[in-house]
Design a protein around this motif. Structure first.
Motif, short mmCIF file in Angstrom:
data_model
loop_
_atom_site.label_atom_id
_atom_site.label_comp_id
_atom_site.label_asym_id
_atom_site.label_seq_id
_atom_site.Cartn_x
_atom_site.Cartn_y
_atom_site.Cartn_z
N LEU A 506 1.33 -1.07 -0.29
CA LEU A 506 0.16 -0.08 -0.07
C LEU A 506 0.77 1.11 0.35
O LEU A 506 2.29 1.23 0.73
CB LEU A 506 -0.95 0.25 1.11
CG LEU A 506 -2.47 -1.09 1.26
CD1 LEU A 506 -2.48 -1.05 2.87
CD2 LEU A 506 -3.09 -0.97 0.42
N ILE A 508 -0.24 5.21 0.49
CA ILE A 508 -1.29 6.24 0.55
C ILE A 508 -0.31 7.62 0.84
O ILE A 508 0.38 7.80 1.27
CB ILE A 508 -1.85 5.97 1.66
CG1 ILE A 508 -2.78 3.82 2.13
CG2 ILE A 508 -2.80 6.84 2.41
CD1 ILE A 508 -3.29 4.04 0.58
N MET A 523 -3.59 4.50 10.25
CA MET A 523 -2.77 3.31 10.00
C MET A 523 -3.13 2.18 9.95
O MET A 523 -3.26 1.09 10.43
CB MET A 523 -2.06 2.89 8.06
CG MET A 523 -2.72 4.62 7.80
SD MET A 523 -1.12 5.20 6.53
CE MET A 523 -0.68 3.61 5.80
N TYR A 561 2.48 1.25 2.97
CA TYR A 561 2.55 -0.06 3.82
C TYR A 561 2.63 -1.74 3.80
O TYR A 561 1.84 -1.97 2.57
CB TYR A 561 1.05 0.45 5.07
CG TYR A 561 0.46 0.01 6.11
CD1 TYR A 561 0.69 0.04 7.47
CD2 TYR A 561 -0.55 -1.34 5.91
CE1 TYR A 561 0.60 -0.01 8.07
CE2 TYR A 561 -0.51 -2.05 7.15
CZ TYR A 561 -0.26 -1.43 8.43
OH TYR A 561 -0.97 -1.57 9.37
N GLY A 574 -7.19 -6.01 0.71
CA GLY A 574 -6.82 -4.07 0.24
C GLY A 574 -8.17 -4.14 0.07
O GLY A 574 -7.97 -2.33 0.36
N ARG A 575 -8.77 -4.24 -0.60
CA ARG A 575 -10.11 -3.53 -0.89
C ARG A 575 -11.04 -3.58 0.12
O ARG A 575 -11.55 -1.92 1.13
CB ARG A 575 -11.26 -4.24 -1.68
CG ARG A 575 -10.98 -4.22 -3.09
CD ARG A 575 -11.71 -4.63 -3.62
NE ARG A 575 -12.54 -6.00 -3.69
CZ ARG A 575 -11.72 -6.96 -4.66
NH1 ARG A 575 -10.94 -6.40 -5.36
NH2 ARG A 575 -12.24 -7.97 -4.02
N TYR A 577 -9.46 -3.05 3.18
CA TYR A 577 -8.37 -2.39 4.15
C TYR A 577 -8.60 -0.60 3.75
O TYR A 577 -8.70 0.88 4.86
CB TYR A 577 -7.09 -2.53 4.36
CG TYR A 577 -5.92 -1.36 4.93
CD1 TYR A 577 -6.39 -1.96 6.17
CD2 TYR A 577 -4.78 -0.66 4.57
CE1 TYR A 577 -5.61 -0.77 7.18
CE2 TYR A 577 -4.47 0.37 5.31
CZ TYR A 577 -4.45 0.14 6.28
OH TYR A 577 -3.40 1.23 7.28
N ARG A 578 -8.76 -0.63 2.68
CA ARG A 578 -8.74 1.30 1.96
C ARG A 578 -10.41 1.87 2.54
O ARG A 578 -10.52 2.98 2.82
CB ARG A 578 -8.84 1.20 0.53
CG ARG A 578 -7.28 0.49 -0.12
CD ARG A 578 -7.06 0.95 -1.48
NE ARG A 578 -5.85 0.38 -2.22
CZ ARG A 578 -5.30 -1.13 -2.48
NH1 ARG A 578 -7.11 -2.05 -2.37
NH2 ARG A 578 -3.96 -1.33 -2.86
N ARG A 579 -10.93 0.66 2.19
CA ARG A 579 -12.09 1.31 2.93
C ARG A 579 -12.40 1.65 4.54
O ARG A 579 -12.91 2.78 4.56
CB ARG A 579 -13.40 -0.25 2.24
CG ARG A 579 -14.69 0.55 2.69
CD ARG A 579 -16.31 -0.20 2.74
NE ARG A 579 -15.68 -1.51 3.19
CZ ARG A 579 -15.84 -0.98 5.12
NH1 ARG A 579 -17.37 -0.40 4.83
NH2 ARG A 579 -16.14 -1.65 5.91
N LEU A 581 -9.73 2.19 5.34
CA LEU A 581 -8.92 3.23 6.30
C LEU A 581 -9.73 5.25 6.02
O LEU A 581 -8.77 6.23 6.27
CB LEU A 581 -7.62 3.33 5.38
CG LEU A 581 -6.38 3.92 4.88
CD1 LEU A 581 -5.75 3.98 7.11
CD2 LEU A 581 -4.95 3.86 4.71
N LYS A 582 -10.69 4.76 4.42
CA LYS A 582 -10.72 6.15 4.38
C LYS A 582 -11.80 6.91 4.80
O LYS A 582 -11.76 7.94 5.59
CB LYS A 582 -11.50 6.05 3.18
CG LYS A 582 -12.27 7.14 2.50
CD LYS A 582 -11.17 8.42 1.70
CE LYS A 582 -12.52 9.75 1.59
NZ LYS A 582 -13.40 10.15 2.31
N LEU A 592 -6.24 13.06 2.15
CA LEU A 592 -5.47 12.52 0.91
C LEU A 592 -4.32 13.63 0.24
O LEU A 592 -5.09 14.84 -0.10
CB LEU A 592 -5.89 11.77 0.16
CG LEU A 592 -6.95 10.80 0.98
CD1 LEU A 592 -7.94 10.07 -0.05
CD2 LEU A 592 -5.31 9.91 1.81
#
Length: 616
Positions: A506, A508, A523, A561, A574-575, A577-579, A581-582, A592
């Protein structure tokens, strides 16, 4: 691991196999029994006592045999071997111009004796529809001296004049362990018995009886063929019902299920779907192979029944008995050999599938022994790949062995062929370099476990699911259901996306005015929450690693990361985690990174002024 015996019985239906095999063998034995009865029951007994060298009913026609420097060839009458005549080294023709090799001279002697015997049996001086040949009551076969040489002669008191049948040599007598006078007397008795039997076999009543038994043999063969044909039809119906349920269409992944790597859709669902459907297809193939094995046994049994029936009918009559020894013996042995090889290949494939299934079930029952479910699934995929390769190897090994045995039976010079094949192989190796390269690379791929059936791989610009693998090619099912066949020799660098484990990298970017330490803490907290979530903790193998600030540029601060996951789970993890984290960044007010642009002017006061009159 100890496997229950009842599991073996379930995987190997031994009773069923023995039943079908015994049925085919029993049919062949019954047909052969009828044929033997027909050939033995109505065959008139010879009047003299049984001699040491009795005539075999189905005696094959041997070639010239060699004992030391002595070569012996068979003398036959009506297909039966009567005795052998010999020849030694250094035999020359009467003109001394040409030298006959001992095998050829032995065959020549045997042919001359056979001609004399056939001439006596078919003596046309005796009239009638069926030639009598001689008077049995007055037939005399005795030993005589001609020019100091011991010979065997035959004559009767009617129309058969004295005929010299064979010359008795010292080598002939030594071959059978007699002196010349002893062997000559024994030989005269053998020839007389053979002539009497040949005449009796040409009797009208005997021929009628043999014709009757021919009809019986044909009837028995028809009955058993009809029974076997009914069983074949029954198996054909089972095969048709099974083929209707073939799950072959489910193996073709729909375009909606496939995507490119850049779109990062989950490959785990596709792989799971493929492996489940493949398991169903393997079960379907096992059932189909079992039905095919039964049909092959029945077909082989039916072929053997008619072969034995035909041989039995040929053996009933003196005019056709020689056909088997002269023309049919070796080709029929080759046919039966390949029938057996065909059945053996089918049976070997079933045994390989059953054995692999046992190993796969062991891995699935006790996954802890194999270090987890993922490893056991990987083991199952590898075993399935090995099974496909093993069946191909068994097929070609048996075919090669059958060809060599057939050539040996047909008396081809195998040593010369192998020598020529070695020279030819060197020439072919230059022509078929790509094939050899494919084979060698295929063995290396299998040995090194680079990938197996069910893996997602990328070879150059081709990627997708490995749907088939052999020692020469690899079949890859890619986007939109496209099937790509790649020669193994062309596979130098391969990327396996689903082997053992995967990692999420990742990157970011946050804005320059954001708190970097707070962002890194958030994170880490989000990753920790996912590791504690029951839904995702099994997908994350190791604690996540926060690498820190990786780059600074005009767009923001880049934080790197790492997260190690199970194979094929990196995209789904991954999808998610990104959701998360946002949402966490929005809650903490962390923005961002965004591209920023600055413009500098050297003379801001020198800007153009717009005059009032210009406005009007």
């Amino acid at each position: 691991m100890m496997v229950n015996f009842f599991r073996y019985r379930q995987l190997f239906p031994i009773r069923s196999l023995i039943s079908w095999g015994m049925m085919s063998i029993l049919s062949c034995m019954i047909t052969l029994t009828y044929a033997s009865s027909a050939m033995g029951f109505f065959t008139p007994q010879l009047e003299s006592e049984k001699i040491e060298h009795s005539i075999s009913l189905l005696n094959p026609n041997p070639d010239v045999i060699n004992v030391g420097n002595v070569y012996a060839a068979s003398v036959r009458l009506d297909g039966y071997e009567i005795f052998k005549v010999t020849a030694t080294d250094g035999v020359k023709t009467e003109s001394s111009e040409n030298v006959l090799s001992p095998p050829k001279f032995a065959r020549l002697r045997a042919q001359l004796v056979e001609n004399e015997l056939k001439g006596i049996v078919s003596n046309h001086l005796y009239g009638g529809i069926f030639n009598q040949g001689f008077q049995k009551e007055t037939l005399t076969v005795t030993v005589a001296k001609r020019n100091g040489i011991t010979v065997v002669i035959a004559y009767d008191d009617d129309k058969l004049r004295e005929r010299q049948i064979v010359t008795v040599t010292e080598e002939d007598a030594e071959f059978y362990g007699y002196s010349v006078p002893q062997w000559a007397q024994k030989l005269a008795e053998i020839i007389k018995n053979a002539l009497i039997r040949a005449q009796q076999e040409r009797n009208v009543n005997y021929i009628i009886h043999q014709l009757l038994w021919s009809l019986i043999i044909i009837a028995v063969a028809i009955v058993f063929s009809w029974v076997i044909l009914g069983l074949q039809r029954k198996l054909g119906k089972q095969r048709h019902l099974l083929m209707v349920q073939e799950p072959i269409n489910e193996l073709v992944l729909s375009p909606s299920d496939l995507s490119t790597i850049k779109e990062e859709l989950s490959l785990a669902a596709q792989q799971s779907k493929f492996l489940k459907v493949r398991e169903k297809q393997q079960e379907y193939r096992r059932k189909l192979d079992w039905i095919r094995l039964k049909r092959r046994l029945l077909q082989s049994g039916q072929a053997i029944i008619w072969i034995l029936a035909s041989l039995g009918i040929l053996e009933l009559f003196p005019w056709t008995r020689w056909i088997f020894g002269e023309f049919l013996e070796k080709p029929l042995i080759v046919v039966i050999l390949f029938l057996g090889i065909s059945v053996t290949i089918r049976l070997s494939s079933i045994c390989i599938d059953r054995y692999i299934q046992i190993l796969i079930e062991e891995a699935s029952i006790c996954p802890k022994i194999f270090n987890g479910i993922g490893v056991s699934q990987r083991r199952a995929s590898r075993l399935s790949t090995v099974a496909e390769i093993s069946k191909d190897l068994v097929f070609w090994i048996f075919i090669a062995l059958g060809i060599l045995l057939a050539l040996d039976i047909l008396e081809f010079p195998i040593k010369a062929l192998l020598t020529g094949a070695g020279v030819l192989g060197i020439a072919i190796s230059f022509v078929a370099q790509s094939l050899i390269k494919d084979l060698i690379n295929g063995m290396q791929i299998l040995r090194q476990d680079r990938y197996v059936i069910g893996d997602f791989i990328q070879v150059q610009e081709t990627w997708g699911l490995v749907e088939g693998f052999s020692l020469t090619v690899t079949k890859i099912r890619g986007p939109q259901g496209r099937l790509t066949t790649v020669p193994n020799g062309d596979i130098r660098v391969v990327h396996n996306l689903t082997k053992e484990w995967a990692r999420i990298d990742l990157y970011i970017k946050i804005s320059h005015d954001a708190d970097v330490d707070l962002a890194m803490k958030v994170m880490q907290q989000v990753a920790q929450q996912m590791q504690e979530d029951p839904q995702w903790r099994d997908c994350i193998l190791e604690p996540t690693v926060l690498m820190g600030v990786n780059n600074l540029d005009h767009t923001g601060v880049e934080i790197q990361y790492w997260m190690k996951t199970k194979a094929t789970q990196q995209w789904a993890v991954g999808r998610e985690y990104r959701r998360r984290l946002k949402l966490a960044f929005d809650e903490k007010g962390i923005h961002l990174g965004m591209p920023q642009e600055s413009r500098l002017m050297q003379n801001p006061s020198g800007m153009l002024k717009i005059r009032d009159n210009d406005i009007n």
